[in-house]
Design a protein around this motif. Structure first.
Motif, PDB file in Angstrom:
ATOM      1  N   PRO A  18      50.600  16.231  92.211  1.00 41.62           N
ATOM      2  CA  PRO A  18      49.485  15.416  91.697  1.00 41.62           C
ATOM      3  C   PRO A  18      48.088  15.993  91.960  1.00 41.62           C
ATOM      4  O   PRO A  18      47.249  15.999  91.064  1.00 41.62           O
ATOM      5  CB  PRO A  18      49.656  14.081  92.405  1.00 41.62           C
ATOM      6  CG  PRO A  18      51.104  14.019  92.739  1.00 41.62           C
ATOM      7  CD  PRO A  18      51.516  15.434  93.016  1.00 41.62           C
ATOM      8  N   ARG A  19      47.820  16.485  93.159  1.00 45.66           N
ATOM      9  CA  ARG A  19      46.480  16.999  93.456  1.00 45.66           C
ATOM     10  C   ARG A  19      46.184  18.271  92.675  1.00 45.66           C
ATOM     11  O   ARG A  19      45.090  18.451  92.142  1.00 45.66           O
ATOM     12  CB  ARG A  19      46.327  17.266  94.942  1.00 45.66           C
ATOM     13  CG  ARG A  19      46.108  16.004  95.717  1.00 45.66           C
ATOM     14  CD  ARG A  19      45.680  16.326  97.116  1.00 45.66           C
ATOM     15  NE  ARG A  19      45.315  15.087  97.792  1.00 45.66           N
ATOM     16  CZ  ARG A  19      44.982  15.006  99.053  1.00 45.66           C
ATOM     17  NH1 ARG A  19      44.982  16.096  99.789  1.00 45.66           N
ATOM     18  NH2 ARG A  19      44.653  13.857  99.586  1.00 45.66           N
ATOM     19  N   GLN A  20      47.151  19.176  92.617  1.00 43.99           N
ATOM     20  CA  GLN A  20      46.965  20.412  91.865  1.00 43.99           C
ATOM     21  C   GLN A  20      46.811  20.111  90.376  1.00 43.99           C
ATOM     22  O   GLN A  20      46.015  20.733  89.680  1.00 43.99           O
ATOM     23  CB  GLN A  20      48.132  21.368  92.098  1.00 43.99           C
ATOM     24  CG  GLN A  20      48.171  21.963  93.476  1.00 43.99           C
ATOM     25  CD  GLN A  20      46.912  22.760  93.780  1.00 43.99           C
ATOM     26  OE1 GLN A  20      46.100  22.333  94.588  1.00 43.99           O
ATOM     27  NE2 GLN A  20      46.747  23.880  93.133  1.00 43.99           N
ATOM     28  N   GLN A  21      47.588  19.151  89.891  1.00 42.53           N
ATOM     29  CA  GLN A  21      47.512  18.780  88.483  1.00 42.53           C
ATOM     30  C   GLN A  21      46.129  18.221  88.156  1.00 42.53           C
ATOM     31  O   GLN A  21      45.545  18.558  87.128  1.00 42.53           O
ATOM     32  CB  GLN A  21      48.597  17.748  88.161  1.00 42.53           C
ATOM     33  CG  GLN A  21      48.765  17.486  86.689  1.00 42.53           C
ATOM     34  CD  GLN A  21      49.875  16.504  86.430  1.00 42.53           C
ATOM     35  OE1 GLN A  21      49.649  15.306  86.524  1.00 42.53           O
ATOM     36  NE2 GLN A  21      51.062  17.005  86.143  1.00 42.53           N
ATOM     37  N   ALA A  22      45.591  17.396  89.044  1.00 40.38           N
ATOM     38  CA  ALA A  22      44.264  16.828  88.828  1.00 40.38           C
ATOM     39  C   ALA A  22      43.198  17.925  88.778  1.00 40.38           C
ATOM     40  O   ALA A  22      42.295  17.882  87.939  1.00 40.38           O
ATOM     41  CB  ALA A  22      43.936  15.823  89.920  1.00 40.38           C
ATOM     42  N   LYS A  23      43.311  18.926  89.655  1.00 40.86           N
ATOM     43  CA  LYS A  23      42.360  20.048  89.649  1.00 40.86           C
ATOM     44  C   LYS A  23      42.432  20.814  88.333  1.00 40.86           C
ATOM     45  O   LYS A  23      41.412  21.173  87.745  1.00 40.86           O
ATOM     46  CB  LYS A  23      42.643  20.999  90.808  1.00 40.86           C
ATOM     47  CG  LYS A  23      42.241  20.456  92.151  1.00 40.86           C
ATOM     48  CD  LYS A  23      42.539  21.467  93.243  1.00 40.86           C
ATOM     49  CE  LYS A  23      42.218  20.918  94.616  1.00 40.86           C
ATOM     50  NZ  LYS A  23      42.519  21.888  95.678  1.00 40.86           N
ATOM     51  N   GLU A  24      43.654  21.073  87.871  1.00 40.88           N
ATOM     52  CA  GLU A  24      43.826  21.799  86.615  1.00 40.88           C
ATOM     53  C   GLU A  24      43.263  21.014  85.437  1.00 40.88           C
ATOM     54  O   GLU A  24      42.620  21.583  84.547  1.00 40.88           O
ATOM     55  CB  GLU A  24      45.296  22.110  86.380  1.00 40.88           C
ATOM     56  CG  GLU A  24      45.865  23.127  87.343  1.00 40.88           C
ATOM     57  CD  GLU A  24      47.351  23.357  87.167  1.00 40.88           C
ATOM     58  OE1 GLU A  24      47.937  22.837  86.200  1.00 40.88           O
ATOM     59  OE2 GLU A  24      47.933  24.064  88.004  1.00 40.88           O
ATOM     60  N   LEU A  25      43.480  19.705  85.426  1.00 41.30           N
ATOM     61  CA  LEU A  25      42.983  18.880  84.331  1.00 41.30           C
ATOM     62  C   LEU A  25      41.460  18.806  84.344  1.00 41.30           C
ATOM     63  O   LEU A  25      40.822  18.764  83.291  1.00 41.30           O
ATOM     64  CB  LEU A  25      43.602  17.482  84.394  1.00 41.30           C
ATOM     65  CG  LEU A  25      45.122  17.445  84.189  1.00 41.30           C
ATOM     66  CD1 LEU A  25      45.640  16.022  84.325  1.00 41.30           C
ATOM     67  CD2 LEU A  25      45.530  18.049  82.868  1.00 41.30           C
TER      68      LEU A  25
END
Length: 60
Positions: A18-25
């Protein structure tokens, strides 16, 4: 003249954490992409196991 804008669509693999995905988005949003949908990964062998984000932006 058509008042609706033309969009360019792209599918990008994103991290499942979730945290990495949020950064990518957030990076995609800064680059001008709008995230339309996120497809979760699947356990089927012939399909991708990584989540994918469907993004679009206005073509000028």
């Amino acid at each position: 003249m058509d008042s609706t804008p033309d969009y360019e669509y792209v599918t990008i693999q994103v991290d499942s954490r979730p945290r990495q995905q949020a950064k990518e988005l957030k990076k995609l949003a800064k680059a001008g992409w709008e995230v339309v949908a996120i497809r979760p990964g699947t356990m089927f062998a012939n399909l991708s196991s990584a989540p994918q984000a469907l993004c679009r932006r206005v073509v000028s």
